[in-house]
Write an enzyme that holds these catalytic residues in place. Sequence first.
Site, PDB file in Angstrom:
ATOM      1  N   CYS A  15       3.532  -2.059   3.392  1.00  0.00           N
ATOM      2  CA  CYS A  15       3.413  -2.819   2.147  1.00  0.00           C
ATOM      3  C   CYS A  15       4.342  -2.288   1.064  1.00  0.00           C
ATOM      4  O   CYS A  15       4.901  -3.055   0.273  1.00  0.00           O
ATOM      5  CB  CYS A  15       1.975  -2.788   1.664  1.00  0.00           C
ATOM      6  SG  CYS A  15       1.302  -1.109   1.509  1.00  0.00           S
ATOM      7  N   ASN A  61       1.355 -10.427  -2.809  1.00  0.00           N
ATOM      8  CA  ASN A  61       0.960  -9.568  -1.697  1.00  0.00           C
ATOM      9  C   ASN A  61       1.950  -9.745  -0.548  1.00  0.00           C
ATOM     10  O   ASN A  61       2.864 -10.568  -0.615  1.00  0.00           O
ATOM     11  CB  ASN A  61      -0.466  -9.917  -1.262  1.00  0.00           C
ATOM     12  CG  ASN A  61      -1.159  -8.790  -0.523  1.00  0.00           C
ATOM     13  OD1 ASN A  61      -0.573  -7.740  -0.260  1.00  0.00           O
ATOM     14  ND2 ASN A  61      -2.422  -8.995  -0.170  1.00  0.00           N
ATOM     15  N   HIS A  68      -2.424   0.692  -1.031  1.00  0.00           N
ATOM     16  CA  HIS A  68      -1.709  -0.565  -0.801  1.00  0.00           C
ATOM     17  C   HIS A  68      -0.793  -0.837  -1.988  1.00  0.00           C
ATOM     18  O   HIS A  68      -1.207  -0.700  -3.142  1.00  0.00           O
ATOM     19  CB  HIS A  68      -2.711  -1.708  -0.633  1.00  0.00           C
ATOM     20  CG  HIS A  68      -2.110  -3.008  -0.214  1.00  0.00           C
ATOM     21  ND1 HIS A  68      -1.275  -3.129   0.873  1.00  0.00           N
ATOM     22  CD2 HIS A  68      -2.229  -4.272  -0.740  1.00  0.00           C
ATOM     23  CE1 HIS A  68      -0.923  -4.398   1.021  1.00  0.00           C
ATOM     24  NE2 HIS A  68      -1.480  -5.104   0.047  1.00  0.00           N
TER      25      HIS A  68
END
Length: 335
Positions: A141, A301, A281
């Site tokens: 990520c 995201n 994250h």
Amino acid sequence: MWAVLPLLCAGAWLLGAPACGAAELAANSLEKFHFQSWMVQHQKKYSSEEYYHRLQAFASNLREINAHNARNHTFKMGLNQFSDMSFDELKRKYLWSEPQNCSATKSNYLRGTGPYPPSMDWRKKGNFVTPVKNQGSCGSCWTFSTTGALESAVAIATGKLPFLAEQQLVDCAQNFNNHGCQGGLPSQAFEYIRYNKGIMGEDTYPYRGQDGDCKYQPSKAIAFVKDVANITLNDEEAMVEAVALHNPVSFAFEVTADFMMYRKGIYSSTSCHKTPDKVNHAVLAVGYGEEKGIPYWIVKNSWGPNWGMKGYFLIERGKNMCGLAACASFPIPLV
């Protein structure tokens, strides 16, 4: 095999086994119907043994979704591509397994005193934000947060929106305390690009979603970093200024189980921490706003466009929710 599962449960009930009561059997029958519909939608196939395991995980998630949505929350949950997983499995596959404590990152961003616009959305300002991407089963990520911020920075400065190579960061940025599919920090990735003198495009260094050997070719670099702006620890107002006046901002936060099934609305949680040692994250703030008196961030995201709000989510702003103000940074491009 699928039709046998309720019969097995019924047989256990007739034998007096405590695992399957009549009410639970009826619920499982309905959950099985929803699961098989979900399997068709997501093109899932399992062995007989895995099917039962996935069905149980799906049923557990579906119950949590229904219970959550029946209560008075600022966000809704819904089924998505993770609905056959436990949160532990999601953590192993999609979140950082290598702790990333950014509290030691030296801040160098000095904010003004405002005021700032009441809302901002870089997606509506022009062609400044690339489409939502999908990291797959790799804790990368941080690479998507990094490329997303630099892609926008270059586009804002030049009018041309590049698509940058996350895989280069996975393969090549270890010397800057990043760990490929096990985790990393955008601020450290920006420093890697800066001192490495560039990052390639995703067309010449395509994403594979797994750790590999570094294949960087300097002659094919298409984006460069002049400097990195690291925002002061927990200074969320500075994040607002940065997004309002400069660029989308990379940040990290702690994902907990209630985030996995996010569907829409303003996410907030009482189960996450606000400390920099718990973040797991990294994402990209592309804007902010307020709804019904609740300020929020607009966040890109890297779980694909079918998750959340077409790949985006809103998260409550102004409370350092889940530690989101602990690791914020953005690049100054060299153009």
